[in-house]
Design a protein around this motif. Structure first.
Motif, PDB file in Angstrom:
ATOM      1  N   TYR A 188      37.558  29.730  56.365  1.00  0.00           N
ATOM      2  CA  TYR A 188      37.955  30.703  55.352  1.00  0.00           C
ATOM      3  C   TYR A 188      36.785  31.128  54.462  1.00  0.00           C
ATOM      4  O   TYR A 188      36.968  31.914  53.538  1.00  0.00           O
ATOM      5  CB  TYR A 188      39.067  30.117  54.464  1.00  0.00           C
ATOM      6  CG  TYR A 188      40.290  29.680  55.220  1.00  0.00           C
ATOM      7  CD1 TYR A 188      41.092  30.589  55.896  1.00  0.00           C
ATOM      8  CD2 TYR A 188      40.639  28.330  55.275  1.00  0.00           C
ATOM      9  CE1 TYR A 188      42.214  30.179  56.598  1.00  0.00           C
ATOM     10  CE2 TYR A 188      41.758  27.911  55.975  1.00  0.00           C
ATOM     11  CZ  TYR A 188      42.545  28.836  56.635  1.00  0.00           C
ATOM     12  OH  TYR A 188      43.645  28.422  57.329  1.00  0.00           O
ATOM     13  N   MET A 189      35.580  30.622  54.733  1.00  0.00           N
ATOM     14  CA  MET A 189      34.468  30.841  53.821  1.00  0.00           C
ATOM     15  C   MET A 189      34.116  32.321  53.683  1.00  0.00           C
ATOM     16  O   MET A 189      33.959  32.833  52.573  1.00  0.00           O
ATOM     17  CB  MET A 189      33.235  30.049  54.256  1.00  0.00           C
ATOM     18  CG  MET A 189      32.065  30.176  53.291  1.00  0.00           C
ATOM     19  SD  MET A 189      30.608  29.263  53.825  1.00  0.00           S
ATOM     20  CE  MET A 189      31.173  27.563  53.638  1.00  0.00           C
ATOM     21  N   ASP A 190      33.988  33.028  54.796  1.00  0.00           N
ATOM     22  CA  ASP A 190      33.612  34.439  54.725  1.00  0.00           C
ATOM     23  C   ASP A 190      34.647  35.244  53.941  1.00  0.00           C
ATOM     24  O   ASP A 190      34.296  36.049  53.069  1.00  0.00           O
ATOM     25  CB  ASP A 190      33.459  35.025  56.134  1.00  0.00           C
ATOM     26  CG  ASP A 190      32.181  34.584  56.823  1.00  0.00           C
ATOM     27  OD1 ASP A 190      31.333  33.939  56.162  1.00  0.00           O
ATOM     28  OD2 ASP A 190      32.022  34.876  58.016  1.00  0.00           O
ATOM     29  N   THR A 191      35.913  35.033  54.252  1.00  0.00           N
ATOM     30  CA  THR A 191      36.978  35.772  53.561  1.00  0.00           C
ATOM     31  C   THR A 191      37.013  35.423  52.082  1.00  0.00           C
ATOM     32  O   THR A 191      37.178  36.305  51.225  1.00  0.00           O
ATOM     33  CB  THR A 191      38.340  35.453  54.201  1.00  0.00           C
ATOM     34  OG1 THR A 191      38.296  35.782  55.587  1.00  0.00           O
ATOM     35  CG2 THR A 191      39.455  36.242  53.531  1.00  0.00           C
ATOM     36  N   PHE A 192      36.877  34.125  51.789  1.00  0.00           N
ATOM     37  CA  PHE A 192      36.855  33.708  50.383  1.00  0.00           C
ATOM     38  C   PHE A 192      35.742  34.421  49.629  1.00  0.00           C
ATOM     39  O   PHE A 192      35.956  34.944  48.524  1.00  0.00           O
ATOM     40  CB  PHE A 192      36.682  32.190  50.278  1.00  0.00           C
ATOM     41  CG  PHE A 192      36.442  31.709  48.869  1.00  0.00           C
ATOM     42  CD1 PHE A 192      37.502  31.478  48.012  1.00  0.00           C
ATOM     43  CD2 PHE A 192      35.147  31.514  48.388  1.00  0.00           C
ATOM     44  CE1 PHE A 192      37.281  31.053  46.704  1.00  0.00           C
ATOM     45  CE2 PHE A 192      34.917  31.095  47.094  1.00  0.00           C
ATOM     46  CZ  PHE A 192      35.982  30.868  46.249  1.00  0.00           C
ATOM     47  N   CYS A 193      34.543  34.462  50.201  1.00  0.00           N
ATOM     48  CA  CYS A 193      33.405  35.079  49.516  1.00  0.00           C
ATOM     49  C   CYS A 193      33.600  36.580  49.336  1.00  0.00           C
ATOM     50  O   CYS A 193      33.213  37.151  48.311  1.00  0.00           O
ATOM     51  CB  CYS A 193      32.113  34.783  50.271  1.00  0.00           C
ATOM     52  SG  CYS A 193      31.586  33.054  50.131  1.00  0.00           S
ATOM     53  N   ALA A 429      36.872  32.810  34.051  1.00  0.00           N
ATOM     54  CA  ALA A 429      36.663  32.098  35.307  1.00  0.00           C
ATOM     55  C   ALA A 429      36.993  32.974  36.506  1.00  0.00           C
ATOM     56  O   ALA A 429      37.896  33.812  36.465  1.00  0.00           O
ATOM     57  CB  ALA A 429      37.506  30.828  35.339  1.00  0.00           C
ATOM     58  N   MET A 430      36.239  32.745  37.551  1.00  0.00           N
ATOM     59  CA  MET A 430      36.454  33.412  38.832  1.00  0.00           C
ATOM     60  C   MET A 430      36.401  32.359  39.922  1.00  0.00           C
ATOM     61  O   MET A 430      35.911  31.266  39.725  1.00  0.00           O
ATOM     62  CB  MET A 430      35.357  34.460  39.070  1.00  0.00           C
ATOM     63  CG  MET A 430      35.363  35.619  38.082  1.00  0.00           C
ATOM     64  SD  MET A 430      33.703  36.351  37.866  1.00  0.00           S
ATOM     65  CE  MET A 430      33.007  35.238  36.651  1.00  0.00           C
ATOM     66  N   GLY A 431      36.908  32.712  41.104  1.00  0.00           N
ATOM     67  CA  GLY A 431      36.800  31.803  42.236  1.00  0.00           C
ATOM     68  C   GLY A 431      37.907  30.783  42.310  1.00  0.00           C
ATOM     69  O   GLY A 431      38.872  30.791  41.548  1.00  0.00           O
ATOM     70  N   GLY A 432      37.761  29.858  43.263  1.00  0.00           N
ATOM     71  CA  GLY A 432      38.790  28.872  43.546  1.00  0.00           C
ATOM     72  C   GLY A 432      38.964  27.861  42.435  1.00  0.00           C
ATOM     73  O   GLY A 432      38.024  27.173  42.059  1.00  0.00           O
ATOM     74  N   GLY A 433      40.189  27.769  41.903  1.00  0.00           N
ATOM     75  CA  GLY A 433      40.480  26.788  40.855  1.00  0.00           C
ATOM     76  C   GLY A 433      39.933  27.145  39.496  1.00  0.00           C
ATOM     77  O   GLY A 433      39.967  26.315  38.578  1.00  0.00           O
ATOM     78  N   PRO A 453      41.174  27.838  49.144  1.00  0.00           N
ATOM     79  CA  PRO A 453      40.510  29.077  49.571  1.00  0.00           C
ATOM     80  C   PRO A 453      41.439  30.024  50.333  1.00  0.00           C
ATOM     81  O   PRO A 453      41.377  31.240  50.143  1.00  0.00           O
ATOM     82  CB  PRO A 453      39.374  28.576  50.469  1.00  0.00           C
ATOM     83  CG  PRO A 453      39.116  27.182  50.037  1.00  0.00           C
ATOM     84  CD  PRO A 453      40.438  26.649  49.603  1.00  0.00           C
ATOM     85  N   LYS A 454      42.284  29.486  51.196  1.00  0.00           N
ATOM     86  CA  LYS A 454      43.220  30.314  51.963  1.00  0.00           C
ATOM     87  C   LYS A 454      44.231  30.984  51.042  1.00  0.00           C
ATOM     88  O   LYS A 454      44.485  32.196  51.142  1.00  0.00           O
ATOM     89  CB  LYS A 454      43.931  29.453  53.007  1.00  0.00           C
ATOM     90  CG  LYS A 454      44.896  30.209  53.920  1.00  0.00           C
ATOM     91  CD  LYS A 454      45.429  29.245  54.993  1.00  0.00           C
ATOM     92  CE  LYS A 454      46.367  29.981  55.962  1.00  0.00           C
ATOM     93  NZ  LYS A 454      47.653  30.287  55.322  1.00  0.00           N
ATOM     94  N   GLU A 455      44.799  30.211  50.116  1.00  0.00           N
ATOM     95  CA  GLU A 455      45.781  30.765  49.172  1.00  0.00           C
ATOM     96  C   GLU A 455      45.112  31.785  48.248  1.00  0.00           C
ATOM     97  O   GLU A 455      45.708  32.827  47.928  1.00  0.00           O
ATOM     98  CB  GLU A 455      46.422  29.643  48.363  1.00  0.00           C
ATOM     99  CG  GLU A 455      47.553  30.113  47.466  1.00  0.00           C
ATOM    100  CD  GLU A 455      48.218  28.979  46.701  1.00  0.00           C
ATOM    101  OE1 GLU A 455      49.385  29.134  46.320  1.00  0.00           O
ATOM    102  OE2 GLU A 455      47.557  27.945  46.484  1.00  0.00           O
TER     103      GLU A 455
END
Length: 483
Positions: A188-193, A429-433, A453-455
């Motif tokens: 999921y790294m590419d999609t997350f970024c 804040a941005m990003g996961g969590g 990351p998927k959610e």
């Protein structure tokens, strides 16, 4: 079972209940509280294993002219003190911080200063009300004084930025931070970024709409350098292109684990303006590293540090943890000595904390004398090395209700660390969590991002909606008419 009459502070009682009793033990706690004519009386009885253990505590306190917040703290301290005095008749447990429950001891000092108390009077309150040990009191006072220097520089028309990268190469045994094992979540790294870059751009729009600057940037996780070089550059480029960082005083990247750090990634970070990094060994003992699930050696940490210096990083933080499984006092001291010889600008010493998300369980937290010896050694060692304690916090389920402390060389104290701990500046804040904290005159509004990351990617529309909500809140606080 906890029954409180006259005043309730069940949350604080539960903190100390967990220190004195195991999860499968079932004591019954009954307390009665009264305040009459300037005298506090807290009476507690604990029924346990057929026995009855009681304490009758009195304290003279004049509430006239005191704030509601201070009165509540004094009443809470009286109740919890009566409890631990009764519990001490069952088990003798060291409490260096006495009955001080909050995660920010230095903030207590600052708030008492704002109430008009002198440092000497505050020392007396820590001693008489909270039963804090003198060395811990001095630590809290020193941190508060050092924090004041940075807090005076907080720009009220600027914010801090936090970017969460929720990936790690593996999950450490003790860890409960927002992170996923890259062997599972890496797909999921590419999609997350891609989505993170959109959120960065949206956040920049929010700041422009409200005429807000950026005073600090902190990229944490997880382990941000778990990103491959291509994605790390994409994210850092988005930050550089989206935000005006001309007013930023600090830009931190948690490089974190040595098994994720490469020269290429450090060079990318340097090229995009990162001026402060963390290289976090946690221990310099190879056996312990293997035991907690790290796939690097102490020698790898040293090599990463030297590479960062060669590239030009002159503000490096390193973290250690006191109380890791199997680590003795001597082992911890050797780790700290090795890190000190590398001479980073900032050394943070954490106390082991076991949370629900960690794999490490069933640790007996009552036997903490050795861990406190480690912290005392660190405090003495850092003073000899020319570093001062400048921020401090405590966590739930921390061994012995002890502390985490950041020690820095003068001029190298982290503004972001102090701001987030003292909650004096809004952090977007941005990003996961990521957890946004909007500091209002009499409140703090928190807005959370998805951790997984998927959610995060699948529910990204909700992330954007929340950014619009943040903009509306900011618009009610930061506007031209108030400047």
């Amino acid at each position: 079972m906890i029954i409180q009459n006259g005043f309730s502070c069940e949350r604080e009682i539960k903190i100390f209940l967990n220190m004195y009793f195991d999860a499968d033990e079932e004591p019954a706690v009954i307390s009665n509280f009264s305040y009459d004519g300037g005298t506090i009386n807290a009476y507690t009885v604990i029924y346990f294993n057929g026995g009855e253990y009681a304490d009758d505590y009195y304290f003279e306190f004049d509430a006239d002219g005191k704030s509601k917040k201070l009165i509540k703290k004094i009443f809470t301290a009286a109740c919890t003190k009566s409890f631990i005095h009764a519990a001490a008749k069952i088990r003798g447990i060291s409490n260096p911080w006495g009955v001080m429950c909050g995660i920010r001891p230095a903030k207590n000092v600052r708030e008492l200063c704002e109430e008009g108390y002198s440092y000497d009077e505050i020392r007396g309150i820590f001693r008489d009300v909270y039963e804090v040990r003198p060395d811990k009191t001095e630590l809290a006072v020193t941190v508060a004084k050092n924090e004041a220097e940075i807090l005076s520089k907080i720009d009220k028309n600027a914010v801090g930025l936090y970017i969460g990268i929720p990936f790690c190469p593996t999950r450490c045994l003790y860890c409960s931070f927002v992170s996923t094992d890259i062997r599972v979540s890496g797909k999921y790294m590419d999609t997350f970024c891609e989505k993170l870059i959109e959120e960065i751009q949206k956040t920049a729009d929010v700041l422009r709409e409200n005429a807000l600057g950026v005073q600090s940037v902190y990229i944490g996780g997880g382990t941000p350098t778990a990103l491959d070089a291509r994605n790390l550059e994409r994210v850092l480029a988005a930050v550089s292109e989206s935000f005006d960082l001309s007013r930023a005083e600090e830009y931190t990247l948690e490089a974190g684990r040595a098994d994720t750090i490469t020269r290429e990634k450090l060079e990318i970070a340097k090229r995009y303006g990162v001026d402060r990094i963390s290289i976090n060994p946690q221990t310099m003992n190879d056996d312990t590293l293997r035991r907690v699930g790290r796939r690097h050696s102490a020698a790898d940490v040293v090599e990463c540090f030297k590479t960062a210096r060669k590239i030009g990083f002159d503000n490096i933080n390193m973290d250690l943890i006191a109380g890791l499984p199997g680590e003795s006092y001597d082992m911890f001291c050797r780790s700290l000595d090795e890190v000190a010889r590398l001479d980073p600008e900032d050394i943070t010493v954490h106390t082991l904390s076991i949370k629900h998300g960690a794999r490490l369980k069933n640790t007996d937290f009552r036997h903490t004398a050795e861990i406190n010896r480690m912290l005392s050694y660190a405090q003495s060692k850092m003073e000899k090395c020319g570093r001062v304690p400048y921020y401090m916090y405590r966590q739930k389920n921390m061994a012995g209700n002890l502390e985490n402390v950041g020690y820095a060389k003068p001029g190298k104290m982290s503004m972001y660390n102090i701001g987030i701990m003292e909650e004096t500046q809004t952090v977007i804040a941005m990003g996961g969590g990521g957890s946004t904290k909007i500091v209002l005159p009499n409140d703090i509004v928190r807005v959370y991002n998805y951790k997984d990351p998927k959610e995060y990617a699948e529910k990204f529309e909700n992330i954007i909606d929340r950014k619009n909500e943040i903009s509306e809140i900011l618009g009610g606080v930061y506007n031209v008419g108030q400047r």
